[in-house]
Design a protein around this motif. Structure first.
Motif, mmCIF file in Angstrom:
data_model
loop_
_atom_site.group_PDB
_atom_site.id
_atom_site.type_symbol
_atom_site.label_atom_id
_atom_site.label_comp_id
_atom_site.label_asym_id
_atom_site.label_seq_id
_atom_site.Cartn_x
_atom_site.Cartn_y
_atom_site.Cartn_z
ATOM 1 N N HIS A 76 0.792 -1.215 0.000
ATOM 2 C CA HIS A 76 0.000 0.000 0.000
ATOM 3 C C HIS A 76 0.832 1.277 0.000
ATOM 4 N N ALA A 77 1.881 1.339 0.785
ATOM 5 C CA ALA A 77 2.674 2.572 0.824
ATOM 6 C C ALA A 77 3.231 2.895 -0.557
ATOM 7 N N ILE A 80 0.315 4.119 -2.806
ATOM 8 C CA ILE A 80 -0.139 5.481 -2.502
ATOM 9 C C ILE A 80 0.857 6.508 -3.029
ATOM 10 N N TYR A 115 -12.227 -2.061 3.864
ATOM 11 C CA TYR A 115 -10.828 -1.684 3.667
ATOM 12 C C TYR A 115 -10.554 -0.207 3.955
ATOM 13 N N ALA A 118 -8.415 1.256 7.261
ATOM 14 C CA ALA A 118 -6.994 0.913 7.261
ATOM 15 C C ALA A 118 -6.254 1.678 6.169
ATOM 16 N N LEU A 119 -6.847 1.787 4.981
ATOM 17 C CA LEU A 119 -6.177 2.495 3.893
ATOM 18 C C LEU A 119 -6.106 3.995 4.184
ATOM 19 N N ASP A 121 -5.808 5.336 7.100
ATOM 20 C CA ASP A 121 -4.712 5.514 8.055
ATOM 21 C C ASP A 121 -3.363 5.577 7.345
ATOM 22 N N GLU A 122 -3.198 4.752 6.324
ATOM 23 C CA GLU A 122 -1.931 4.738 5.589
ATOM 24 C C GLU A 122 -1.744 6.026 4.784
ATOM 25 N N ILE A 123 -2.810 6.518 4.169
ATOM 26 C CA ILE A 123 -2.716 7.781 3.430
ATOM 27 C C ILE A 123 -2.370 8.921 4.381
ATOM 28 N N ASP A 125 -0.979 8.805 7.317
ATOM 29 C CA ASP A 125 0.366 8.646 7.876
ATOM 30 C C ASP A 125 1.431 9.128 6.891
ATOM 31 N N LEU A 126 1.304 8.761 5.631
ATOM 32 C CA LEU A 126 2.271 9.211 4.621
ATOM 33 C C LEU A 126 2.208 10.722 4.461
ATOM 34 N N ARG A 129 4.069 12.333 7.297
ATOM 35 C CA ARG A 129 5.517 12.162 7.168
ATOM 36 C C ARG A 129 6.131 13.009 6.059
#
Length: 380
Positions: A76-77, A80, A115, A118-119, A121-123, A125-126, A129
């Motif tokens: 996923h990372a 994205i 889904y 969870a997805l 959260d990944e977006i 988080d990136l 950062r």
């Protein structure tokens, strides 16, 4: 203090196009000047178009990166980041990443699972950062004809950058799938259902809509308010459906399927959004109303790239040519989507606005992207 000067460009302003340049300072447009002069240290745009960065309200592009082929799941990372880079490369500087909420888990052959949380959260988080080039918000596509919508939407809140919630109803015989034969082609092709299994699927979906549809629709509207998100409708087909959308407080309509629905939206003060692929191809692949017909009737306000990111710029230029007004065409992919999403800091070349900009050369009817800036920083 960071500063960039872009000069000798054709500035696409809110209502006109003029020769001039911009001074960008600390992420904002600090100065607008007219004329072809190129000050010392400026970027000479050589007469190219300089316009606001494109704003995408609904795209399925991230799904293509996460699942590049059926049943092939990509990390996923990496997906994205690649999605983000692709959007920057075609001039999109703000995106609302569309994520479905509401799943069906009881149907063993035509099921689809959760889904979105969870997805998301990944977006997010990136983004935190600093790994993403452009501005990302979330667009939750609330599937009314599902089993788990209430529980899935409860997992989001006001701090999750949910900018849009759209009300989707894919019940067989309704809206996008009013022609059940089109649904048969899609579902049987994707899930390998037999004729009998498809009929059972249709019966199950209709029963699900009868049992939970009203609850889910009310919950999605309430959750959009809790998030502070704009509410959108999806695939309105009749004036009666548009009237319901208006009562819910819908701000814009995604892909109305008929001219009747688009005209009803206009009467209700609901902005109409259509897909760029529909416009560029000259018609809907699902047999619904052509975006070009709505444009010619004055019923098209916003364009979305939908599933072809590069189509957004092409659509804005095409509409500018169609209407004989470049500023009006470009507004459908900049100022109009910004206004629909409640973004007051972008979408126009104006003093104090975010310095989200793109430089575009016209080659015949096509546009060649020669630069993308987000908050004054070159990202593409």
């Amino acid at each position: 203090m960071s500063e960039t000067i872009l000069a000798n460009a054709q500035l696409v302003l809110p209502t006109e196009t003029v020769t001039g340049g911009l001074r960008l300072r600390d992420g904002r447009i600090a100065e607008i000047h007219t004329g072809a002069a190129v000050p010392a240290g400026a970027v000479d745009c050589g007469g190219d178009l300089l316009m606001p960065g494109l704003i995408e309200l609904h795209t399925d592009n991230l799904e293509r990166h996460i699942e590049p082929r059926p049943k092939v799941n990509w990390p996923h990372a990496a997906a994205i980041i690649a999605h983000d880079a692709e959007l920057a490369s075609v001039g999109i500087t703000t995106v609302f990443d569309a994520l479905r909420v509401g799943s069906v888990t009881s149907n063993k052959k035509a099921n689809y699972g959760e889904y979105a949380r969870a997805l998301a959260d990944e977006i997010l988080d990136l983004r935190a950062r600093g790994a993403l080039r452009i501005s990302h918000f979330l667009h939750l596509r609330a599937e009314i004809c599902s089993e788990t919508l209430v529980a899935e939407m409860a997992k989001f809140g006001p701090g999750d950058r949910v900018g849009i919630v759209s009300l989707m109803d894919h019940t067989p015989g309704e809206r996008q799938f009013r022609d059940v034969s089109k649904l048969r082609d899609y579902v049987c092709g994707k899930h390998g259902l037999s004729a009998d299994e498809f009929e059972g699927h249709v019966a199950d979906q209709r029963a699900l809509r009868d049992r939970l549809g009203a609850l889910h629709e009310a919950a999605a509207v309430a959750e959009a308010r809790r998030y502070g998100a704009v509410l959108a409708s999806h695939d309105d087909t009749t004036a009666a459906q548009v009237a319901v959308s208006a009562r819910h407080g819908v701000g814009f309509a995604e892909f109305p399927t008929t001219e009747e629905a688009a005209a009803a939206c206009r009467a209700q003060g609901i902005a109409v959004m259509m897909g760029a692929p529909n416009l560029i191809r000259g018609g809907s692949h699902s047999g619904n109303v052509a975006a070009g017909a709505l444009a010619e009737a004055g019923l098209l306000d916003i364009v979305s790239s939908d599933y072809v990111p590069a189509a957004l710029l092409s659509a804005g230029l095409l509409l500018g040519d169609l209407w004989g007004n470049l500023a009006r065409g470009i507004a459908t992919v900049t100022a109009a989507p910004a206004a629909a999403a409640g973004l007051t800091d972008r979408g126009q070349i104006a003093l104090g606005a975010r310095a989200d900009l793109i430089r575009v050369a016209r080659i015949g009817q096509a546009g060649v992207l020669r630069g993308t800036w987000v908050q004054g920083n070159r990202v593409g």
